[in-house]
Structures are given as structure tokens and as C-alpha cells.
Design an enzyme around this catalytic site. Structure first.
Site, PDB file in Angstrom:
ATOM      1  CG  HIS A   8      -1.818   0.787   1.319  1.00  0.00           C
ATOM      2  ND1 HIS A   8      -1.641   2.265   1.594  1.00  0.00           N
ATOM      3  CD2 HIS A   8      -3.252   1.054   1.197  1.00  0.00           C
ATOM      4  CE1 HIS A   8      -2.844   2.878   1.824  1.00  0.00           C
ATOM      5  NE2 HIS A   8      -3.846   2.207   1.538  1.00  0.00           N
TER       6      HIS A   8
ATOM      7  CG  ASP B  47       0.759  -2.399   6.236  1.00  0.00           C
ATOM      8  OD1 ASP B  47      -0.590  -2.875   6.894  1.00  0.00           O
ATOM      9  OD2 ASP B  47       0.446  -1.835   4.999  1.00  0.00           O
TER      10      ASP B  47
ATOM     11  CE  LYS C 122      -6.973  -0.056   6.441  1.00  0.00           C
ATOM     12  NZ  LYS C 122      -7.750   0.610   5.149  1.00  0.00           N
TER      13      LYS C 122
END
Ligand SMILES: Cc1ncc(COP(=O)(O)O)c(C=O)c1O
Lengths: 142, 412
Positions: free
Chosen positions: B123, B201, B227
């Protein structure tokens, strides 16, 4: 929300069979434009004859709205002076924001089909991207 | 398998929202999850009944606020099995956490010729901060390639160590585009063998699978609370104590100091050294409620549910003409399914699905290098979470059929 207003026949036709798609030999000016959010990306090349856009082409990848807009733009902009193009750009931006009077829209021919975009605010930038790119090409001076 | 969604749909008020008069089918949890009532309730309760700044007041209300804020840290420690609470630093999310490490650790430890290993499926938030610090310090970036089946090429990864001075490896645990679960234990072991650090991550793994940080043994692990049912603007960085201790502060100001004179200051203990200024207090109270919710549900069940939905969706959609999937065939523990339909731009598909009340993400998903690797400008992505069920897959399937019709695909 009316999807058929957005995806009109002319738009889908231009998107799948774009006009002036490709490159021109020895262009006088060119510009690259992209929309970082959706990954749309266009390259526009033009040849100038004095103050007139005499030839124009585009290549790139994008959604059907941006591609159709680019295709119709090449039809409209060819043969126009820079000043005429700016007028057209102004009308086009008003059209996709839903701010253009109906009688002015009539002058725009096929392009008027993009009026449906105004009901889809997130798609306005798709329709405008090729036009902004052509503006940059016109103003490209190296 | 519907037992999970069946029992929890009612906890998510957002699902009652009508989109153009239709039922909302929320398939964008990989971007941010919906929030259960208990999380929303805990935030309003904080503002109504406990609002005060933390760590500073001698008065009762401030002590209550501090306790609520800190209680989340102990919940996170337990949930993720970290060795110590002090190793959990609150951040705004994964972006905040990676920037902290790249900036604080990176600026002090990277030099000319040192190598930072990333992967082609990162990302942007685990990419751009490293590019910036590399440019600044003259360090180099090396990339683990992504195979055609959407996995990391571990052979290539191991080869990088043979002729490079690797200082840190930073890769995601689950890809937000492909849904791939990466073999992080092996990645960590390899890096440690060469004395390199590892940052994982965990933005997409923390919400979906059981994560045992002590067992995984990375040096840094990043989480986006929003999230995993928590409020936006919450997340954390796990860091190994010794490393965090040696790192200079990232931001400075109030709360992160021990003593300040006109000329100098000394730093507060961990984790406060890295939590300067007034924090998102209510947000972290809410994150505590989110952890409670997921703990009650059990992460094994959560994983199974997301994985099954991604497999079922793939099966169902594969009958659509021109459908192409990106990511491992066996489905995704992260509940992610990326796809394209030949002849259609994902943006058009997204707009048409929206008209049916179906929320999917379209675009490059903040992973432009990966798009390049896949040779596509963009993809459409459906992501499933605990409140999704098979009915949502049916809706997606009919929605895509509608898109095919509207866009006159196959009529050409
Ligand atoms: C894999 C991955 N890394 C990092 C991020 C960034 O997280 P945040 O926006 O919470 O900082 C995301 C989500 O957008 C992600 O999916």
C-alpha cells in the site's frame, strides 16, 4: 438516479470506438493528464496551424465517461482556434456540472450527451480530465 | 456459515441505511469497517460522562478518562499478545505508524547504501514514507516480486540478502488488493538471520485473522483500528521495547516529555514518548469496545467467515463472461476479492453497482506499483467482513449482471 442518462448510446459508442485514437507524427504540443484516484490516464497530442488546432489525437485508459469525453472532444476541438476552444471548454464544464442553459447545450452536438454526468458528482472529473489535458497541451510551450 | 452475519447484522445501524431506496450492501470493509452499536455507544458515553484530558489532571474526571484510554492498551496487548503494554503506541492508523518508524528509526539508522526491502504489493502508506527517507539518507529500495499467482516470491526475497546490506524489511501481512496472506514468520526469520529489522503492515490482517505478535516476532507491527470495527483516526504501532527506546521522538510537545528547561528536554517513558499532544481519547476508548466485540466473536470464526465468503463470491462470479480475478485462487483470509470484467472500466462498474446500493471500491487501491505489475489501470474490489453474508454475494452477482447490460458488453 438514472443510469440510462449517464450511459447513453452515443457515450458507449464513443467509448468503445473512440475517434482520433492514436498518435500523430511530429506533434507541435502534447500533454499528459491523469486522475490519481481512479487510474484514468490520457496523452493528447496536437498540431497547430497558426492559432488553430489543426490535428489532434489521444491515447490512454479510462472509464467510458472519460474516454467518450476525449473522443467527442477531438471531434469538437479540431479546426477550432485556441479562443474558441476555451469557450467550448467553459461550456463543457458548465454542462457536466448541470449549469448550462438548454439552448446552449444544443449547440454542443454529441457532447450534450454528457449532461447526464451532472447527476453523478464523483464522475464529473472523469468527463473533464481529457479537456483539462488538452488545455495543458494548448498551453504547452516547449 | 450464515450464523456469524445472522447474529451480528443487527449490531450495525449503517446497514439499515437505504441507498437510492435500496438495501445497502457494504462491500468496502477493507477501506474501513462499519462500527457496531457498542463502539458508537462507548464514544458517546465517553463524551457525555467522562470527558477530560488525560494524564494531566489531579481531579477524578481526568483520572477516569486516563483509565478508559489506557484500558484499551491492555486490551490490545491481550488481543494481539504483545510482550508489554508500553510497546503499543497509539497512532492514527497504519499510515501514522509507518511514518513514525520511517522517520524516527529510519533517519537515525539508515545511511548510504543501506537497503530497505519492500514488496511489489505494498500500500502506498508502506511505500512512500520509505522512499522519502531513502532519498534523504542515500539508502536504496529493493522489492520482493509478486508472482503470477499473486504471492510473494520468497526465493527472490532470500536472494536480496546475498548481495545487499539489508537494514529493514517492510511488507504487508495481507494484501489489500490481492487478499494474499503473506508468510510473515518466514520473512521475519530470514531478515533476523541477517540482523535486519522487520515491519509488518497489519492493516488488513488485524481485522480478519488471529494475530499473535509475540509468536510472529516482528520488530514493528502496524494496525488500523478503523478497519477492525474501531473509530476512524485510531490505530497503533507495536515496536520492540529496546528499539523504541533507542529511537528519537517523532513529534514533540506536551505529554511526551519528562522534564523541560529553556534549553533542553528529556523524554517521557514508553509509550508516551511517542504520543505527543492531546490524543484521540474518545477514539481509543471506542477501539477498546471494538476489541471487546471481536474477542467475543473469536478471531478464528471471523477468519473462517471472511475466507468462506471470498471463496463463494469467486465461485459465483466466475460464471460471468469476461470475468478476471486478481489474487490467490484459494480465496482470501482477508475477505478480499479483486476483479475486472473484460471491456469494462471498474469505475463504470462501481457506479452501476452503487445504483443498486452495492458499495465496492474501484481504482488502484493505493497500490499503483501493484497495478503496474498486474498490467491493469485499476480493479474493482469487493471486501467482506463479519456482517456480510451470501445474500450480499447474490446482490453483487445481480449487480454485475446489470452492469454488463447497461454497458452493453458483448454487444460491441
Ligand atoms: C495494507 C494497507 N496498509 C496501509 C493502509 C493504510 O491505513 P490507514 O489509512 O489506516 O493509515 C491500508 C488501508 O487503507 C491498507 O489496506
Amino acid at each position: 438516479m438514472e443510469l440510462s442518462e449517464l450511459y447513453r448510446e452515443v457515450i458507449l459508442t464513443h467509448a468503445t470506438h473512440p475517434h482520433h485514437y492514436g498518435e500523430i507524427e511530429n506533434p507541435d504540443k502534447k500533454a499528459h493528464g491523469s486522475n490519481p484516484l481512479c487510474g484514468d490516464s490520457f496523452d493528447i497530442e496536437i498540431k497547430m496551424d497558426g492559432d488553430k488546432i489543426s490535428e489532434i489525437s489521444f491515447i490512454g485508459a479510462g472509464c467510458s465517461i472519460s474516454k467518450a469525453s476525449a473522443s467527442m472532444m477531438t471531434e469538437m476541438a479540431r479546426g477550432k482556434t485556441v479562443k474558441e476552444f476555451y469557450d467550448l471548454l467553459d461550456k463543457m464544464e458548465k454542462l457536466v456540472r448541470g449549469e448550462l442553459a438548454e439552448k446552449d447545450a444544443e449547440e454542443l452536438g454529441d457532447l450534450a450527451a454528457l449532461a447526464g454526468v451532472s447527476a453523478f458528482p464523483v464522475r464529473v472529473k472523469c468527463a473533464i480530465l481529457p479537456w483539462k489535458t488538452l488545455k495543458n497541451a494548448v498551453e504547452d510551450d516547449d | 456459515m450464515n450464523s456469524l452475519a445472522g447474529c451480528c447484522k443487527k449490531d450495525f445501524s449503517t446497514l439499515k441505511v437505504k441507498i437510492y431506496g435500496k438495501r445497502l450492501v457494504y462491500l468496502d470493509s477493507a477501506a474501513t469497517s462499519l462500527k457496531p452499536e457498542s463502539v458508537i455507544e462507548s464514544i458517546t458515553d465517553f463524551y457525555r460522562n467522562h470527558n477530560a484530558n488525560i494524564h494531566r489532571g489531579v481531579y477524578l474526571l481526568s483520572q477516569e478518562a486516563t483509565q478508559l484510554y489506557e484500558k484499551t492498551r491492555s486490551k490490545l496487548k491481550k488481543f494481539f499478545n504483545t510482550p508489554e503494554e508500553g510497546e503499543i503506541i497509539y497512532t492514527s492508523g497504519t499510515t501514522g505508524a509507518v511514518n513514525l518508524v520511517a522517520s524516527s528509526w529510519g533517519r537515525t539508522n539508515l545511511g548510504e547504501g543501506d537497503v530497505i526491502v519492500l514488496s511489489e504489493m505494498e500500500h502506498h502508506s508502506n511505500l512512500v514514507p520509505w522512499q522519502i527517507v531513502a532519498r534523504e539518507k542515500g539508502a536504496e529500495l529493493a522489492y520482493i516480486p509478486v508472482t503470477d499467482s499473486g504471492e510473494l516470491d520468497l526465493e527472490e526475497y532470500k536472494r536480496i540478502f546475498k548481495n545487499h546490506s539489508v537494514k529493514i524489511v517492510a511488507v504487508n501481512h495481507i494484501s489489500n488488493v490481492l487478499g494474499t496472506l503473506n508468510p510473515v514468520e518466514e520473512i521475519v526469520r530470514q531478515a533476523h538471520m541477517y540482523g535486519a529489522l522487520v515491519l509488518i503492515d497489519g492493516a488488513q490482517s488485524a481485522p480478519h485473522i488471529p494475530v499473535d505478535i509475540s509468536r510472529m516476532d516482528p520488530d514493528f507491527y502496524t494496525v488500523s483500528g478503523h478497519k477492525m470495527l474501531g473509530p476512524t483516526g485510531t490505530g497503533f504501532l507495536y515496536g520492540r521495547r529496546g528499539i523504541l527506546k533507542s529511537m528519537p521522538p517523532y513529534q514533540s510537545g506536551g505529554d511526551m516529555i519528562e522534564e523541560v528547561s529553556l534549553e533542553n528536554a528529556t523524554w517521557n517513558e514508553l509509550p508516551y514518548k511517542f504520543e505527543a499532544g492531546t490524543q484521540n481519547i474518545a477514539g481509543f476508548v471506542g477501539l477498546g469496545a471494538a476489541v471487546d466485540y471481536l474477542s467475543r466473536m473469536g478471531m478464528d470464526r471471523v477468519r473462517k467467515h471472511g475466507e468462506e465468503l471470498s471463496v463463494k463470491a469467486r465461485e459465483k462470479l466466475s460464471s460471468i463472461k469476461g470475468m478476471k480475478f486478481y489474487g490467490p485462487e484459494k480465496g482470501s483470509p482477508g475477505g478480499v476479492l479483486s476483479f475486472n470484467i473484460e471491456g469494462a472500466h471498474p469505475h463504470d462498474i462501481g457506479t452501476i453497482l452503487d445504483s443498486e446500493g452495492i458499495a465496492v471500491r474501484t481504482g488502484h487501491h493505493c497500490a499503483q506499483p501493484l497495478m503496474k505489475r498486474l498490467s491493469v489501470p485499476a480493479t474493482a474490489r469487493a471486501s467482506f467482513y463479519i456482517y456480510n453474508d451470501e445474500q450480499d454475494i447474490e446482490s453483487l452477482y445481480s449487480g454485475i449482471h446489470k452492469a454488463v447490460e447497461v454497458l452493453k458488453l458483448g454487444v460491441k
